[in-house]
Design an enzyme around this catalytic site. Structure first.
Site, PDB file in Angstrom:
ATOM      1  N   ILE A 169       0.833  -1.202   0.000  1.00 25.25           N
ATOM      2  CA  ILE A 169       0.000   0.000   0.000  1.00 25.25           C
ATOM      3  C   ILE A 169       0.865   1.247   0.000  1.00 25.25           C
ATOM      4  O   ILE A 169       0.617   2.199  -0.753  1.00 25.25           O
ATOM      5  CB  ILE A 169      -0.951  -0.007   1.211  1.00 25.25           C
ATOM      6  CG1 ILE A 169      -1.915  -1.188   1.126  1.00 25.25           C
ATOM      7  CG2 ILE A 169      -1.725   1.312   1.296  1.00 25.25           C
ATOM      8  CD1 ILE A 169      -2.739  -1.408   2.377  1.00 25.25           C
ATOM      9  N   ASP A 188      11.469   3.451   6.183  1.00 22.11           N
ATOM     10  CA  ASP A 188      11.279   1.996   6.258  1.00 22.11           C
ATOM     11  C   ASP A 188      12.642   1.376   6.531  1.00 22.11           C
ATOM     12  O   ASP A 188      13.574   1.571   5.746  1.00 22.11           O
ATOM     13  CB  ASP A 188      10.690   1.452   4.955  1.00 22.11           C
ATOM     14  CG  ASP A 188      10.279  -0.009   5.075  1.00 22.11           C
ATOM     15  OD1 ASP A 188      11.106  -0.827   5.537  1.00 22.11           O
ATOM     16  OD2 ASP A 188       9.139  -0.348   4.716  1.00 22.11           O
ATOM     17  N   ALA A 248      -3.707   1.971   8.311  1.00 24.92           N
ATOM     18  CA  ALA A 248      -2.995   0.704   8.502  1.00 24.92           C
ATOM     19  C   ALA A 248      -3.614  -0.101   9.640  1.00 24.92           C
ATOM     20  O   ALA A 248      -4.510  -0.915   9.429  1.00 24.92           O
ATOM     21  CB  ALA A 248      -1.518   0.970   8.739  1.00 24.92           C
ATOM     22  N   ARG A 249      -3.148   0.149  10.849  1.00 27.70           N
ATOM     23  CA  ARG A 249      -3.649  -0.547  12.026  1.00 27.70           C
ATOM     24  C   ARG A 249      -3.719   0.443  13.183  1.00 27.70           C
ATOM     25  O   ARG A 249      -2.806   1.260  13.371  1.00 27.70           O
ATOM     26  CB  ARG A 249      -2.741  -1.730  12.409  1.00 27.70           C
ATOM     27  CG  ARG A 249      -2.735  -2.881  11.410  1.00 27.70           C
ATOM     28  CD  ARG A 249      -4.071  -3.614  11.390  1.00 27.70           C
ATOM     29  NE  ARG A 249      -4.064  -4.794  10.528  1.00 27.70           N
ATOM     30  CZ  ARG A 249      -4.434  -4.815   9.250  1.00 27.70           C
ATOM     31  NH1 ARG A 249      -4.827  -3.680   8.678  1.00 27.70           N
ATOM     32  NH2 ARG A 249      -4.398  -5.925   8.552  1.00 27.70           N
ATOM     33  N   ASP A 272      -8.926   5.845   9.777  1.00 28.55           N
ATOM     34  CA  ASP A 272      -9.844   4.794   9.332  1.00 28.55           C
ATOM     35  C   ASP A 272      -9.764   3.599  10.262  1.00 28.55           C
ATOM     36  O   ASP A 272     -10.633   2.730  10.229  1.00 28.55           O
ATOM     37  CB  ASP A 272      -9.512   4.373   7.903  1.00 28.55           C
ATOM     38  CG  ASP A 272     -10.538   3.406   7.335  1.00 28.55           C
ATOM     39  OD1 ASP A 272     -11.740   3.749   7.352  1.00 28.55           O
ATOM     40  OD2 ASP A 272     -10.147   2.316   6.888  1.00 28.55           O
ATOM     41  N   GLU A 277     -11.055  -0.569  18.137  1.00 31.77           N
ATOM     42  CA  GLU A 277     -11.549  -0.445  16.765  1.00 31.77           C
ATOM     43  C   GLU A 277     -12.742   0.493  16.684  1.00 31.77           C
ATOM     44  O   GLU A 277     -12.855   1.285  15.754  1.00 31.77           O
ATOM     45  CB  GLU A 277     -11.936  -1.828  16.222  1.00 31.77           C
ATOM     46  CG  GLU A 277     -12.407  -1.828  14.776  1.00 31.77           C
ATOM     47  CD  GLU A 277     -11.303  -1.481  13.789  1.00 31.77           C
ATOM     48  OE1 GLU A 277     -10.131  -1.783  14.050  1.00 31.77           O
ATOM     49  OE2 GLU A 277     -11.625  -0.902  12.733  1.00 31.77           O
ATOM     50  N   HIS A 296     -13.200   1.935   9.356  1.00 30.11           N
ATOM     51  CA  HIS A 296     -12.418   0.879   8.702  1.00 30.11           C
ATOM     52  C   HIS A 296     -13.003   0.529   7.333  1.00 30.11           C
ATOM     53  O   HIS A 296     -13.313  -0.622   7.039  1.00 30.11           O
ATOM     54  CB  HIS A 296     -12.361  -0.374   9.593  1.00 30.11           C
ATOM     55  CG  HIS A 296     -11.144  -1.217   9.331  1.00 30.11           C
ATOM     56  ND1 HIS A 296     -10.630  -2.084  10.252  1.00 30.11           N
ATOM     57  CD2 HIS A 296     -10.337  -1.331   8.233  1.00 30.11           C
ATOM     58  CE1 HIS A 296      -9.566  -2.706   9.759  1.00 30.11           C
ATOM     59  NE2 HIS A 296      -9.370  -2.258   8.528  1.00 30.11           N
TER      60      HIS A 296
END
Length: 338
Positions: A169, A188, A248-249, A272, A277, A296
């Site tokens: 992504i 990264d 992402a998370r 998102d 959650e 999400h």
């Protein structure tokens, strides 16, 4: 296809009602043209009915909500030769013991990356334009104002966007942002400067990215070492008026620290995913004008699900023709992926 076995048998294992949303009728027809397709969708791999189906299954076509394919499940599936996942991460239903069997696995994670990247890019561009606070003010005041004076130097010309994680992504996001007049940064630990340049970005360490970006967009996996990657220190280091985008998370962000920075009027956020959650009903993030909070939905949604199903059918077709998967899962890389 192994002619000695007869036609390939494909079974579905996923949450109730998902097959009908994932697979368009024409794609199910394509699947039936290359394999014998079990009518029953398996929700409990330990039931007697499921064990009967698994005993004759060559390819297991999985989706969200698939139960774990444990050692016991494999023992009852002697013909199983491949798993095709019509979604993203396979970690939730393929435990470590599964991989010892050497069964090849395909995933539609790369396909699901398309809508996530599209959502991310749309929100990055709108965030730099200060769309959400301006829309909230316009809705409240309902009159003409000097909007340019309100946003200062906002906009997308020569803004700096930092992408955290050169995942599938993250790489797609960089590619989609390339045509715009933006300075793109990448952080990264597994990427070198030359690769970052090929992706259209400048490689920097995470602290530098956080401190110099107008938008920080997260695309790292949820791993023990990435929990609260954006902790209070890094959130505090972000530029005043910067935006944090998380598709992402939720665990990547210290929610309390971010909430405090937003409420103080220092940061903007596009979220998102969150931890938890679903945020508590009293969270100020729901109503704050500097926040876009969505449930999400950045990934495949509605008609986009058919893209996942179509890809999964393509992968089954490749397998029946004796061709390699287009998107095989490398078990040795799972410790670095979502």
């Amino acid at each position: 296809m192994d002619e000695r076995r007869g036609p390939t048998t494909v079974a579905f294992a996923m949450q109730p009602g998902l097959r009908e949303r994932l697979f368009a009728p024409e794609d199910l027809d394509r699947l039936r043209a290359v394999a014998r397709v079990e009518d029953e969708v398996l929700h409990d791999l330990g039931s007697d009915a499921s064990r009967t189906v698994l005993s004759r299954t060559d390819v297991l076509l999985t989706g969200w909500g698939c139960p774990p394919v444990t050692r016991e499940v494999l023992q009852g599936a002697p013909r199983l030769r491949a798993v095709v996942h019509a979604a993203g991460s396979v970690k939730h239903h393929l435990p470590q013991e599964f991989w010892a069997a050497g069964i090849p696995v395909s995933t539609a994670a790369g396909v699901n990356a398309i809508p996530v990247a599209e959502y991310t890019v749309a929100t990055v561009l709108l965030a730099n334009k200060r769309v959400w606070p301006l829309a909230a003010r316009y809705r409240e005041r309902r009159r003409a104002e000097d909007w340019d004076a309100l946003v200062g130097d906002a906009g997308n010309y020569r803004r700096t966007v930092g992408v955290v994680g050169a995942s599938t992504i993250g790489r797609r996001v960089l590619g989609l942002l390339a045509p715009f007049d933006l300075d793109l940064l990448l952080s990264d630990p597994y990427v070198d400067a030359a690769t970052a340049t090929e992706l259209g970005a400048r490689l920097v360490d995470l602290d530098t990215l956080v401190a110099t970006s107008d938008v920080v967009s997260l695309h790292a996996p949820d791993l023990p070492e990435t929990r609260h990657l954006m902790d209070a220190r890094r959130i505090g280091a972000m530029r005043d008026g910067a935006t944090l985008v998380n598709t992402a998370r939720g665990a990547l962000v210290d929610t309390d620290a971010l909430t405090a920075a937003v409420v103080a009027g220092r940061l903007h956020a596009v979220l998102d995913v969150t931890t938890p959650e679903v945020l508590p009903a009293g969270s100020p993030l729901y109503d704050h004008p500097n926040v876009l909070l969505t449930p999400h939905v950045a990934g495949s949604l509605g008609g986009e699900l058919h893209r996942l199903g179509a890809f999964a059918v393509d992968e089954v077709g490749r397998w029946t023709r004796g061709e390699p998967f287009a998107a095989p899962v490398d078990a040795g890389m799972l410790h670095r992926t979502a």
